[in-house]
Design a protein around this motif. Sequence first.
Motif, PDB file in Angstrom:
ATOM      1  N   LEU A 282      11.584  14.893  -8.410  1.00 35.41           N
ATOM      2  CA  LEU A 282      13.021  14.673  -8.589  1.00 35.41           C
ATOM      3  C   LEU A 282      13.387  13.218  -8.328  1.00 35.41           C
ATOM      4  N   ASP A 286      15.219  10.616 -10.838  1.00 32.89           N
ATOM      5  CA  ASP A 286      16.351   9.770 -10.449  1.00 32.89           C
ATOM      6  C   ASP A 286      16.075   8.311 -10.804  1.00 32.89           C
ATOM      7  N   PHE A 341      21.503  22.986 -12.434  1.00 36.71           N
ATOM      8  CA  PHE A 341      21.139  21.964 -11.453  1.00 36.71           C
ATOM      9  C   PHE A 341      21.009  20.593 -12.113  1.00 36.71           C
ATOM     10  N   ASN A 344      24.435  19.265 -13.446  1.00 40.74           N
ATOM     11  CA  ASN A 344      25.288  18.857 -12.332  1.00 40.74           C
ATOM     12  C   ASN A 344      24.829  17.524 -11.746  1.00 40.74           C
ATOM     13  N   ARG A 345      23.525  17.347 -11.633  1.00 37.71           N
ATOM     14  CA  ARG A 345      23.000  16.148 -10.977  1.00 37.71           C
ATOM     15  C   ARG A 345      23.212  14.890 -11.824  1.00 37.71           C
ATOM     16  N   TYR A 346      23.101  15.021 -13.145  1.00 34.63           N
ATOM     17  CA  TYR A 346      23.102  13.823 -13.988  1.00 34.63           C
ATOM     18  C   TYR A 346      24.312  13.705 -14.915  1.00 34.63           C
TER      19      TYR A 346
END
Length: 525
Positions: A282, A286, A341, A344-346
């Motif tokens: 992960l 990122d 997931f 939402n994260r990116y």
Amino acid sequence: MLTSSADAGVLGRGRLPLLFLLLLVCSSCWLLPRCDARRTLAAAGAPATPIRAVNLGGWLLTEGWILPSLFDGIPNNDLLDGTQLQFKSVTQNKYLVADQGGGAAILADRVQASGWETFKLWRIDETTFNFRVFGNQFVGVNSTGGVVATATVPGPSETFQLVRRDSDKSRVRIRAPNGLFLQAKTMESVTADHSEDTDWGDDDPSVFVTNNVARLQGEYQICNGYGIAQATQVLRNHWSTYITENDFSFIASSGLNAVRIPVGWWIASDPNPPLPFVGGSLQALDNAFSWAEKYNLGVIVDLHAAPGSQNPYEHSATRDGSQEWGNSDANIAQTVRVIDFLANRYANSPSLLAIELLNEPWAPGATLPSLKKYYKNGYKAVRRHTSTAYVIMSNRLSISDPTELLQFAGGFSGAVLDVHYYNLFDSKFNSLTVDQNIDFVRNNRSADLAAVTNQNGRPLTFVGEWVAEWAVQGASMTDYQRFAQAQQDVYGRATFGWAYWTLKNVNNHWSMQWMIQNGYITLKN
């Protein structure tokens, strides 16, 4: 309408702030990163600039053929999960077989080996295994010492040790849970009652010659092969060195405008994913987004490996080639949570170009109703977090009708249909000449792409994988250049764009980096 000079002066002064505002807005749009400008068009239609991308295969999701050296440090690395072995008794001169494919006894009476005579390994450690048979049962020892394949879940009675001869690794003995060795007493009687003693001769009924017919080298194999501690060290080093910021700089300077990044479902549980997987990918993803923003590249996050595995290949992270994705509502819901997931994260990254819901689901194992249900729910999960990212839906492999998802996908705003085109993996390509391969691209592939391209632009089309490699022997550099250019010409008509497989590879023509650096591929502006 004519005005006096005085009126003109008043109007002119009144227009200056408005004119300044318009110039400011236009200049701001011009200064937006190219990837962000593309993102704003997801609801409206095709990207402003067609996507010319490269896959970052073999990075955050292991495929051993891309970088085989990753597996070098695993003891007995030819006996990983999913390795398919056949055992031939040296005394009976026959192969072991799971009678009826499973659910009955193990015999030693087959002259030739096929599916029922093939055993898939589940690796416990470097010498200890479970053996899974054709019908998905596991080999075990019953209360009378008979060898059977009846258990649906392996336990102590289904756990064996492979003992290899030092001077000939293909010659093995199989130690049973009771400490004794399997032996083929007769063709109809395989039992677990042979002593430790052996001279490895052809008169020993406990000796078998193995034939290794297939293997897998995916994420499951590398993690379970090394074990959690060493796999964490090996993979984190790989993730931090295989693809770096310099690669993103190269990609951007070469004329590409996006990357497609394959990931596995366990990334949503990072840093503590379920065994045997290890955490750390992960952070690498990122980093990829940070580099993409710096170099104005779009990112396609591609769920390449789904829980249960959507195809039997190593890149789906299957343990033994079994395909169990989509078999239950719970499995589909689990996969949707992974998409949620990632979205939402990116969602707030200006480089998020698209999320691909699933790579290469295999028919008939991945049924069309299950796939449509998942795509519908996965699309909703993305849209909960972003209205601008494209949502990519992959066609199924091994289907007769490539348009089966066309109408369905066309019902979703910003949806993209992904197709993969290789002049490989089919016997019809084996005898084609250079010109025949190129003609196939310009004619057949052109027609294939046209068949999945709607005039109204819904869904958009994406050739998500292609490569300038073929079965032609002795082709010249010019031949490869012509083949690559033909594919760029044809796949450039895809209304979303294309992505080459892959950026780096030990096999040169599969490496877009090598192909560009050595003049085999030229990207026209």
